[in-house]
Design a protein around this motif. Sequence first.
Motif, short mmCIF file in Angstrom:
data_model
loop_
_atom_site.label_atom_id
_atom_site.label_comp_id
_atom_site.label_asym_id
_atom_site.label_seq_id
_atom_site.Cartn_x
_atom_site.Cartn_y
_atom_site.Cartn_z
N GLY A 1 6.56 -4.08 -5.54
CA GLY A 1 5.52 -4.75 -4.76
C GLY A 1 4.18 -4.04 -4.79
N ASN A 2 4.23 -2.70 -4.76
CA ASN A 2 3.01 -1.89 -4.78
C ASN A 2 2.01 -2.31 -3.71
N CYS A 3 2.51 -2.65 -2.53
CA CYS A 3 1.66 -3.13 -1.44
C CYS A 3 0.59 -2.10 -1.05
N VAL A 4 0.92 -0.82 -1.19
CA VAL A 4 -0.03 0.22 -0.79
C VAL A 4 -1.21 0.35 -1.75
N ALA A 5 -1.19 -0.37 -2.85
CA ALA A 5 -2.36 -0.37 -3.73
C ALA A 5 -3.53 -1.05 -3.03
N CYS A 6 -3.23 -1.97 -2.13
CA CYS A 6 -4.28 -2.72 -1.41
C CYS A 6 -4.29 -2.47 0.09
N HIS A 7 -3.14 -2.10 0.66
CA HIS A 7 -3.01 -1.94 2.11
C HIS A 7 -2.74 -0.49 2.48
N GLU A 8 -3.26 -0.09 3.62
CA GLU A 8 -2.93 1.21 4.19
C GLU A 8 -1.75 1.02 5.13
N VAL A 9 -0.76 1.92 5.05
CA VAL A 9 0.41 1.88 5.90
C VAL A 9 0.71 3.32 6.33
N SER A 10 0.43 3.65 7.57
CA SER A 10 0.63 5.02 8.05
C SER A 10 2.07 5.49 7.89
N ALA A 11 3.03 4.57 8.02
CA ALA A 11 4.44 4.93 7.88
C ALA A 11 4.78 5.33 6.44
N LEU A 12 3.88 5.06 5.51
CA LEU A 12 4.06 5.45 4.11
C LEU A 12 3.06 6.53 3.73
N ALA A 13 2.76 7.41 4.66
CA ALA A 13 1.74 8.45 4.46
C ALA A 13 2.05 9.34 3.26
N ASP A 14 3.33 9.42 2.87
CA ASP A 14 3.69 10.25 1.72
C ASP A 14 3.33 9.59 0.39
N VAL A 15 2.92 8.32 0.42
CA VAL A 15 2.49 7.62 -0.79
C VAL A 15 0.98 7.80 -0.92
N PRO A 16 0.53 8.46 -1.99
CA PRO A 16 -0.91 8.73 -2.13
C PRO A 16 -1.71 7.50 -2.58
N PHE A 17 -3.00 7.60 -2.40
CA PHE A 17 -3.96 6.60 -2.89
C PHE A 17 -3.71 5.20 -2.34
N GLN A 18 -3.62 5.11 -1.02
CA GLN A 18 -3.44 3.81 -0.39
C GLN A 18 -4.74 3.02 -0.42
N GLY A 19 -4.62 1.71 -0.48
CA GLY A 19 -5.77 0.84 -0.65
C GLY A 19 -6.49 0.48 0.63
N GLU A 20 -7.68 -0.04 0.44
CA GLU A 20 -8.52 -0.50 1.55
C GLU A 20 -8.99 -1.93 1.34
N ILE A 21 -8.45 -2.62 0.34
CA ILE A 21 -8.86 -3.99 0.05
C ILE A 21 -8.30 -4.94 1.09
N GLY A 22 -7.00 -4.80 1.37
CA GLY A 22 -6.34 -5.64 2.37
C GLY A 22 -6.35 -4.95 3.71
#
Length: 158
Positions: free
Chosen positions: A60-81
């Motif tokens: 899904g790669n949702c964090v490419a566009c969305h920020e999710v604090s519960a996934l803080a260990d995933v780098p480079f979260q998006g700010e588009i969505g």
Amino acid sequence: MRITAITLGITALAAGAALADPVEPMSVKYDDYGAIETSLSGMPGDAVEGKKVMSSRGLGNCVACHEVSALADVPFQGEIGPSLDGAGDRWNEAELRGIVADAKKTYDGTMMPSFYKTSGYIRPGNAFTGKAGTEPLPPLLTAQQIEDVVAFLLTLKD
């Protein structure tokens, strides 16, 4: 007595298998607001698997566009969505299922991909490269992966 128990067990397994048949992408029933009331897979979602789908670049790669604090260990979260923190409070299960499956049914003009769609795409690729895929295309996520993502999003409370 034993034959009856075995027959009941087989019947229950067959009924469970029937419930597990996924709804095909072209058969999904959206309401007027884009929500999907019933499970696409017939099975409950698994929030742990949903977390993997949301954070995996190959899924899904949702964090490419969305920020999710519960996934803080995933780098480079998006700010588009929008941030998905509190998603479980903002939307109900049917709304989340509809948004993940095909956000364009809820938010006309959104950039979010349709994760459970197989046709109806605007495909300019042939005009430029001649390599655009032909429809029907496979959905980006399976019915169960949609249910898993929804289960994870429902855990995100304010």
